[in-house]
Design a protein around this motif. Structure first.
Motif, short mmCIF file in Angstrom:
data_model
loop_
_atom_site.label_atom_id
_atom_site.label_comp_id
_atom_site.label_asym_id
_atom_site.label_seq_id
_atom_site.Cartn_x
_atom_site.Cartn_y
_atom_site.Cartn_z
N PRO A 131 -0.06 -0.23 6.83
CA PRO A 131 0.08 0.13 4.70
C PRO A 131 0.23 -0.73 4.50
O PRO A 131 -0.23 -1.62 4.91
N PHE A 177 0.29 8.89 -8.32
CA PHE A 177 -1.07 8.99 -7.77
C PHE A 177 -1.56 10.39 -7.55
O PHE A 177 -2.44 10.73 -7.08
N TRP A 235 2.41 -11.10 -2.67
CA TRP A 235 3.39 -10.84 -1.75
C TRP A 235 2.88 -9.46 -1.15
O TRP A 235 3.41 -9.16 0.15
N GLY A 236 2.73 -8.42 -1.90
CA GLY A 236 2.13 -6.67 -1.32
C GLY A 236 1.09 -7.48 -0.45
O GLY A 236 1.23 -6.68 0.82
N LEU A 249 -0.21 -1.93 -0.17
CA LEU A 249 -0.18 -1.13 -1.59
C LEU A 249 -1.21 -1.20 -2.35
O LEU A 249 -3.04 -1.08 -1.87
N ARG A 259 -9.23 5.34 6.43
CA ARG A 259 -9.25 3.24 6.85
C ARG A 259 -10.71 3.27 6.64
O ARG A 259 -11.82 4.33 6.70
C1 LIG Z 1 3.85 -3.62 0.11
C2 LIG Z 1 3.85 -2.32 -0.12
C3 LIG Z 1 4.15 -2.24 -1.20
C4 LIG Z 1 4.43 -0.03 -1.07
N1 LIG Z 1 4.16 0.02 -2.28
C5 LIG Z 1 4.14 1.93 -2.65
C6 LIG Z 1 4.92 1.83 -3.57
O1 LIG Z 1 5.87 1.39 -4.47
N2 LIG Z 1 4.99 3.87 -3.21
C7 LIG Z 1 4.43 4.46 -2.82
O2 LIG Z 1 4.85 5.59 -2.73
N3 LIG Z 1 3.63 3.72 -1.84
C8 LIG Z 1 3.82 2.30 -1.44
N4 LIG Z 1 3.47 2.02 -0.41
C9 LIG Z 1 2.87 2.89 0.95
C10 LIG Z 1 1.07 2.61 0.29
O3 LIG Z 1 0.08 3.60 -1.01
C11 LIG Z 1 0.26 3.63 1.68
O4 LIG Z 1 0.75 2.42 2.68
C12 LIG Z 1 -1.10 3.44 1.63
O5 LIG Z 1 -1.49 5.03 0.42
C13 LIG Z 1 -1.93 3.73 2.78
O6 LIG Z 1 -1.00 5.16 3.59
P1 LIG Z 1 -0.03 5.52 4.88
O7 LIG Z 1 0.65 4.44 4.05
O8 LIG Z 1 -0.57 7.00 4.67
O9 LIG Z 1 -1.02 5.26 5.90
C14 LIG Z 1 3.68 0.32 -0.39
C15 LIG Z 1 2.90 0.35 1.03
C16 LIG Z 1 3.59 -1.31 0.85
C17 LIG Z 1 2.44 -2.33 2.42
#
Ligand SMILES: Cc1cc2nc3c(=O)[nH]c(=O)nc-3n(C[C@H](O)[C@H](O)[C@H](O)COP(=O)(O)O)c2cc1C
Length: 324
Positions: free
Chosen positions: A21, A216, A56-57, A23, A310
């Motif tokens: 995952p 989103f 950080w993210g 941000l 991806r």
């Molecule tokens: C550091 C970090 C912060 C994230 N913060 C949020 C968030 O605040 N809200 C959210 O809906 N998803 C958050 N995510 C999830 C990402 O949006 C998500 O991982 C990305 O869109 C890829 O999708 P997947 O997790 O389904 O593979 C975060 C992911 C990471 C690694």
């Protein structure tokens, strides 16, 4: 293995790493082979200056990708020894992996590896069914195995107090036009290799929601499909908050997420209270913990979610010219 990793091993492992995952699904990583070691780097062209000015993210996402790399190499029988931030003069290099003694993968490594391509963020409402106690324990163990802690918020008052902190942080962030504009550039109405497709973005927020959600571009939810009234909220924390601690937290995050997937659970992440320093400190104090909260997760049983895309793996590789 004496000669180091090969380009083919890097390609295979990177195909798993990129499922981590990040941000807004910016996928801020690169992978390269150097002197027989695989290195994980941050891609400075894939930063989020308004949302993640400190990086950080990106470091948490890089740590999550690193955990997938470790698993991929381990299940192939070629586990790695890892050094985090190996070159002080090159802070974008998050980790260097060199071959350890070959061995068979453990059942845990096999199960977690098998979960890599099933894991996704599920932002839809979950069923009200509680997460069983032994599964909660497994999630905590997953964090501890990667040198982090996982605090599960138990009871309505703990979740309500957390929700107040999270909503306050969300309001602070949303006041910044640059932050809002940056998020919109990563919402995808059309197929794209990165960003968050509107279909995966979860339903539109509504005033009765307990927890804030990042917009989103999702559709209004179906009638009667409100969020679960008592979500299981988990806070992942690390011992400190150096760049290395953040990479460690990313690995622990991915281990918790894969353990949840392997247990049949759905997870969404909410990091607004991590991104606003005063909210993060309030959260830490409310937990009464040393160390630093690094991520918040909502965990439960959900309908199947939508995966995000991806970029092709080769776009993330820095290969020696004669091998590319
Ligand atoms: C550091 C970090 C912060 C994230 N913060 C949020 C968030 O605040 N809200 C959210 O809906 N998803 C958050 N995510 C999830 C990402 O949006 C998500 O991982 C990305 O869109 C890829 O999708 P997947 O997790 O389904 O593979 C975060 C992911 C990471 C690694």
């Amino acid at each position: 293995m004496e000669t180091g990793y090969t380009v083919e091993q890097l390609r295979v492992a990177a195909a798993d790493a990129v499922r981590a995952p990040s941000l807004h699904n910016v996928q801020p990583w690169r992978f390269r082979l150097r002197d027989g070691g695989i290195e994980v780097l941050l891609d400075p062209r894939r930063g989020l200056p308004a949302t993640d000015p400190s990086g950080w993210g990106a470091r948490v996402a890089g740590g999550a990708a690193l955990f997938n790399l470790r698993l991929a190499l381990a299940v192939a029988g070629n586990p790695a020894t890892v050094r985090l931030r190996p070159y002080p003069a090159e802070p974008t290099v998050l980790a260097r992996l060199v071959p350890d003694l070959p061995r068979r993968p453990t059942p845990t490594e096999q199960n977690l590896h098998a979960a890599i391509h099933r894991r996704l963020s599920n932002r839809a409402p979950f069923w009200p069914d509680p997460v069983p106690a032994d599964t909660r324990w497994r999630l905590g163990e997953a964090a501890r195995a990667e040198h982090c802690w996982l605090e599960l918020l138990i009871g309505v008052s703990a979740v309500t107090a957390f929700a107040e902190i999270a909503r306050g942080a969300h309001r602070v962030l949303e006041r910044d036009p640059a932050y809002r504009a940056e998020r919109l550039t990563w919402v995808r109405a059309e197929p794209a290799p990165d960003g968050v497709p509107a279909l995966a973005g979860g339903p539109q927020a509504e005033p009765q929601d307990l927890l804030p959600s990042r917009g989103f571009g999702g559709a209004p939810r179906a009638p009667g499909r409100d969020f679960e009234p008592e979500p299981l909220v988990a806070v992942l924390g690390s011992a400190g908050n150096t760049a290395v601690d953040q990479v460690v937290a990313g690995q622990a995050l991915q281990r918790v997420l894969l353990t949840a997937t392997d247990s049949g659970l759905s997870v969404s992440m909410l990091s607004q209270p991590i991104e606003v320093p005063s909210a993060r400190e309030q959260l830490r104090m409310s937990l009464g913990r040393f160390g630093t909260p690094q991520m918040v997760m909502r965990i439960g049983f959900g309908r199947p979610g939508r995966p995000t895309p991806r970029r092709p793996v080769d776009e993330t590789l820095d290969l020696p010219v004669h091998l590319g």
